[in-house]
Design an enzyme around this catalytic site. Structure first.
Site, PDB file in Angstrom:
ATOM      1  N   ASP A   1       0.773  -0.996  -0.175  1.00  0.00           N
ATOM      2  CA  ASP A   1       0.098   0.655   0.068  1.00  0.00           C
ATOM      3  C   ASP A   1       0.810   1.396  -0.465  1.00  0.00           C
ATOM      4  O   ASP A   1       1.645   1.587   1.105  1.00  0.00           O
ATOM      5  CB  ASP A   1      -0.958  -0.346   1.392  1.00  0.00           C
ATOM      6  CG  ASP A   1      -2.074   1.286   1.076  1.00  0.00           C
ATOM      7  OD1 ASP A   1      -2.405   0.550   1.327  1.00  0.00           O
ATOM      8  OD2 ASP A   1      -1.573   2.398   1.400  1.00  0.00           O
TER       9      ASP A   1
ATOM     10  N   TYR B   1       3.392   9.463  -0.564  1.00  0.00           N
ATOM     11  CA  TYR B   1       4.027   9.149   0.541  1.00  0.00           C
ATOM     12  C   TYR B   1       5.932   9.411  -0.607  1.00  0.00           C
ATOM     13  O   TYR B   1       6.531   9.350   0.239  1.00  0.00           O
ATOM     14  CB  TYR B   1       3.698   8.036   0.753  1.00  0.00           C
ATOM     15  CG  TYR B   1       2.891   7.009   1.132  1.00  0.00           C
ATOM     16  CD1 TYR B   1       1.977   8.545   1.546  1.00  0.00           C
ATOM     17  CD2 TYR B   1       2.220   6.121   1.511  1.00  0.00           C
ATOM     18  CE1 TYR B   1       0.830   7.668   2.791  1.00  0.00           C
ATOM     19  CE2 TYR B   1       0.785   5.640   1.969  1.00  0.00           C
ATOM     20  CZ  TYR B   1       0.465   6.936   2.182  1.00  0.00           C
ATOM     21  OH  TYR B   1      -0.410   6.428   2.824  1.00  0.00           O
TER      22      TYR B   1
ATOM     23  N   LYS C   1      -3.546   5.662  -4.319  1.00  0.00           N
ATOM     24  CA  LYS C   1      -3.507   6.581  -3.989  1.00  0.00           C
ATOM     25  C   LYS C   1      -3.927   8.012  -5.077  1.00  0.00           C
ATOM     26  O   LYS C   1      -2.230   8.696  -4.727  1.00  0.00           O
ATOM     27  CB  LYS C   1      -3.796   7.215  -2.391  1.00  0.00           C
ATOM     28  CG  LYS C   1      -3.734   5.662  -2.024  1.00  0.00           C
ATOM     29  CD  LYS C   1      -4.288   5.677  -0.131  1.00  0.00           C
ATOM     30  CE  LYS C   1      -3.813   4.646   0.708  1.00  0.00           C
ATOM     31  NZ  LYS C   1      -2.151   4.333   0.875  1.00  0.00           N
TER      32      LYS C   1
ATOM     33  N   HIS D   1      -7.441  10.055  -1.934  1.00  0.00           N
ATOM     34  CA  HIS D   1      -7.344   9.289  -0.961  1.00  0.00           C
ATOM     35  C   HIS D   1      -8.043  10.282   0.778  1.00  0.00           C
ATOM     36  O   HIS D   1      -7.778   9.246   1.475  1.00  0.00           O
ATOM     37  CB  HIS D   1      -5.786  10.550  -0.928  1.00  0.00           C
ATOM     38  CG  HIS D   1      -4.387   9.981   0.519  1.00  0.00           C
ATOM     39  ND1 HIS D   1      -3.281   9.684   0.405  1.00  0.00           N
ATOM     40  CD2 HIS D   1      -4.825   9.357   0.916  1.00  0.00           C
ATOM     41  CE1 HIS D   1      -2.407   9.509   1.176  1.00  0.00           C
ATOM     42  NE2 HIS D   1      -3.190   9.193   1.922  1.00  0.00           N
TER      43      HIS D   1
HETATM   44  P1  NDP Z   1       1.148   1.227  11.735  1.00  0.00           P
HETATM   45  O1  NDP Z   1      -0.445   1.467  12.567  1.00  0.00           O
HETATM   46  O2  NDP Z   1       1.550   0.437  10.466  1.00  0.00           O
HETATM   47  O3  NDP Z   1       2.136   1.853  12.649  1.00  0.00           O
HETATM   48  C1  NDP Z   1       3.450   1.302  12.286  1.00  0.00           C
HETATM   49  C2  NDP Z   1       4.101   1.903  13.280  1.00  0.00           C
HETATM   50  O4  NDP Z   1       4.365   0.812  14.474  1.00  0.00           O
HETATM   51  C3  NDP Z   1       5.699   2.482  13.294  1.00  0.00           C
HETATM   52  O5  NDP Z   1       5.957   2.686  13.502  1.00  0.00           O
HETATM   53  C4  NDP Z   1       6.487   1.141  12.813  1.00  0.00           C
HETATM   54  O6  NDP Z   1       7.895   1.298  13.640  1.00  0.00           O
HETATM   55  C5  NDP Z   1       5.652   0.200  14.190  1.00  0.00           C
HETATM   56  N1  NDP Z   1       5.366  -1.191  14.035  1.00  0.00           N
HETATM   57  C6  NDP Z   1       4.931  -1.593  13.138  1.00  0.00           C
HETATM   58  N2  NDP Z   1       5.129  -3.149  13.477  1.00  0.00           N
HETATM   59  C7  NDP Z   1       5.201  -3.544  14.744  1.00  0.00           C
HETATM   60  C8  NDP Z   1       5.226  -4.486  15.513  1.00  0.00           C
HETATM   61  N3  NDP Z   1       5.632  -5.364  15.167  1.00  0.00           N
HETATM   62  N4  NDP Z   1       6.301  -3.719  17.035  1.00  0.00           N
HETATM   63  C9  NDP Z   1       6.272  -2.854  16.982  1.00  0.00           C
HETATM   64  N5  NDP Z   1       6.044  -1.847  16.288  1.00  0.00           N
HETATM   65  C10 NDP Z   1       5.985  -2.050  15.291  1.00  0.00           C
HETATM   66  O7  NDP Z   1       1.238   3.164  11.287  1.00  0.00           O
HETATM   67  P2  NDP Z   1       1.120   4.004   9.554  1.00  0.00           P
HETATM   68  O8  NDP Z   1       0.483   5.408  10.594  1.00  0.00           O
HETATM   69  O9  NDP Z   1       2.165   3.497   8.957  1.00  0.00           O
HETATM   70  O10 NDP Z   1      -0.676   2.809   8.997  1.00  0.00           O
HETATM   71  C11 NDP Z   1       0.049   1.925   8.012  1.00  0.00           C
HETATM   72  C12 NDP Z   1      -0.281   1.932   6.443  1.00  0.00           C
HETATM   73  O11 NDP Z   1      -1.530   2.369   6.278  1.00  0.00           O
HETATM   74  C13 NDP Z   1       0.426   3.223   5.878  1.00  0.00           C
HETATM   75  O12 NDP Z   1       1.905   2.595   6.344  1.00  0.00           O
HETATM   76  C14 NDP Z   1       0.097   4.146   4.630  1.00  0.00           C
HETATM   77  O13 NDP Z   1       0.212   2.476   4.233  1.00  0.00           O
HETATM   78  C15 NDP Z   1      -1.339   3.515   5.122  1.00  0.00           C
HETATM   79  N6  NDP Z   1      -2.526   4.587   5.437  1.00  0.00           N
HETATM   80  C16 NDP Z   1      -3.520   5.251   5.269  1.00  0.00           C
HETATM   81  C17 NDP Z   1      -4.279   6.461   5.344  1.00  0.00           C
HETATM   82  C18 NDP Z   1      -4.521   6.745   4.313  1.00  0.00           C
HETATM   83  O14 NDP Z   1      -5.309   7.859   4.628  1.00  0.00           O
HETATM   84  N7  NDP Z   1      -5.773   6.235   3.997  1.00  0.00           N
HETATM   85  C19 NDP Z   1      -3.298   7.169   6.206  1.00  0.00           C
HETATM   86  C20 NDP Z   1      -2.084   6.676   6.973  1.00  0.00           C
HETATM   87  C21 NDP Z   1      -1.800   5.663   7.035  1.00  0.00           C
HETATM   88  P3  NDP Z   1       8.749   0.254  12.675  1.00  0.00           P
HETATM   89  O15 NDP Z   1       8.513   0.794  11.225  1.00  0.00           O
HETATM   90  O16 NDP Z   1      10.631   0.953  13.001  1.00  0.00           O
HETATM   91  O17 NDP Z   1       8.905  -1.572  12.439  1.00  0.00           O
END
Ligand code: NDP
Length: 270
Positions: A44, A49, A74, A107
């Site tokens: 995704d 991004y 998006k 988006h």
């Molecule tokens: P998430 O809820 O997926 O959380 C991501 C965070 O959690 C990062 O800091 C990551 O750090 C950490 N993390 C991931 N896995 C673990 C784990 N197993 N244990 C501990 N920490 C963990 O947040 P996002 O906001 O990134 O949402 C996910 C995706 O959703 C985005 O990447 C994007 O693709 C989409 N999105 C879409 C939006 C929209 O408006 N349509 C808005 C926001 C997000 P690390 O990388 O260091 O592991």
């Protein structure tokens, strides 16, 4: 990997890799390659991004064929407002080095979304996209598309996690057979502050993140956790060998408190 059947007959992998905040270079390339090695078949991204080039490069150089990976991107708000959805899609196809997108989303529900939807319907007919959907659409926006569009959105991608389940939007989508993808399923990392997850996780010999993602899956939600760390990418995919009990599902449901970690679709200024 487990799939969900969409209203257009296509099957989308229920777990995907989110790449928001991954840089447009080796970081995103590695994340996508590690995810594919760990069994993910769904990525995704979004034009905002600024990492579509790296995602495209990763898919081109992966051992898994492009046709076996579900790719979502998006259309950003400025493009929707400017009425340049078709051009923005063509630009994304070039950056992603592919001739089709599996799922194209609007988006955010900004002015011009109905005209953007009509352009996306034409892209569907032209074969540039396999499915079209929306993101951050609440009932009032969805109603416009459902009543005035010709194609039912396949997906609505919204913020969704144990503190925010958005039951109004989900109820509307369920009624119209629109699939739900959870963004920020891991509460942007803030799940560590909630002791319930660690307690439940110990029962199953799993991690708190795995418990939350499993809760999403058992609620028929598609989840796209983001990580750029190889171990956590693998951890987040290792969720298909256990099942949360009804008691644990209810305990997590009860955490709901309407708390957002991202912007409110009814009150944002970008
Ligand atoms: P998430 O809820 O997926 O959380 C991501 C965070 O959690 C990062 O800091 C990551 O750090 C950490 N993390 C991931 N896995 C673990 C784990 N197993 N244990 C501990 N920490 C963990 O947040 P996002 O906001 O990134 O949402 C996910 C995706 O959703 C985005 O990447 C994007 O693709 C989409 N999105 C879409 C939006 C929209 O408006 N349509 C808005 C926001 C997000 P690390 O990388 O260091 O592991």
């Amino acid at each position: 990997m487990q799939n969900i059947k969409l209203n257009n007959g296509l099957e989308i992998p229920q777990l995907g890799l989110g790449v928001w905040k991954a840089d447009n270079g080796q970081e995103a390339i590695n994340a996508v390659h590690w995810a594919l090695e760990a069994g993910y078949r769904h990525v995704d991204t979004a034009s905002i991004y600024k990492n579509e080039e790296a995602v495209g490069r990763a898919l081109k150089t992966a051992s898994v064929p492009r046709k076996d990976v579900w790719l979502t991107t998006k259309i950003w708000n400025d493009d929707v407002r400017a009425g340049r959805t078709t051009t923005a899609l063509d630009e994304a196809l070039v950056r992603l080095k592919t001739d089709y997108i599996d799922l194209l989303l609007i988006h955010w529900p900004v002015d011009g979304y109905l005209a953007a939807w009509r352009e996306m319907e034409r892209a569907l007919t032209a074969g540039k996209v396999r499915a079209i959907g929306v993101s951050n659409f609440m009932e009032e926006h969805l109603t416009d598309i459902v009543e005035q569009g010709e194609t039912m959105p396949a997906i609505n991608q919204i913020e969704y996690h144990p503190y925010l389940v958005q039951s109004d939007a989900i109820g509307y989508c369920d009624t119209h057979d629109i699939g739900i993808t959870a963004w920020s399923p891991l509460m942007q990392g803030n799940f560590k502050d909630e002791p319930l997850f660690a307690g439940i996780a110990r029962t199953y010999g799993k991690s708190p993140a795995q418990v939350i993602l499993r809760w999403c899956l058992q609620n028929d939600i598609i989840a796209i956790p983001k990580s750029t760390n190889q171990g956590r990418i693998q951890e987040n995919a290792d969720i298909f060998d256990f099942e949360l009990s009804e008691e644990h599902m209810i305990a997590i449901d009860e955490l709901e408190r309407g708390q957002r970690f991202g912007p409110d679709p009814l009150d944002f200024d970008f």
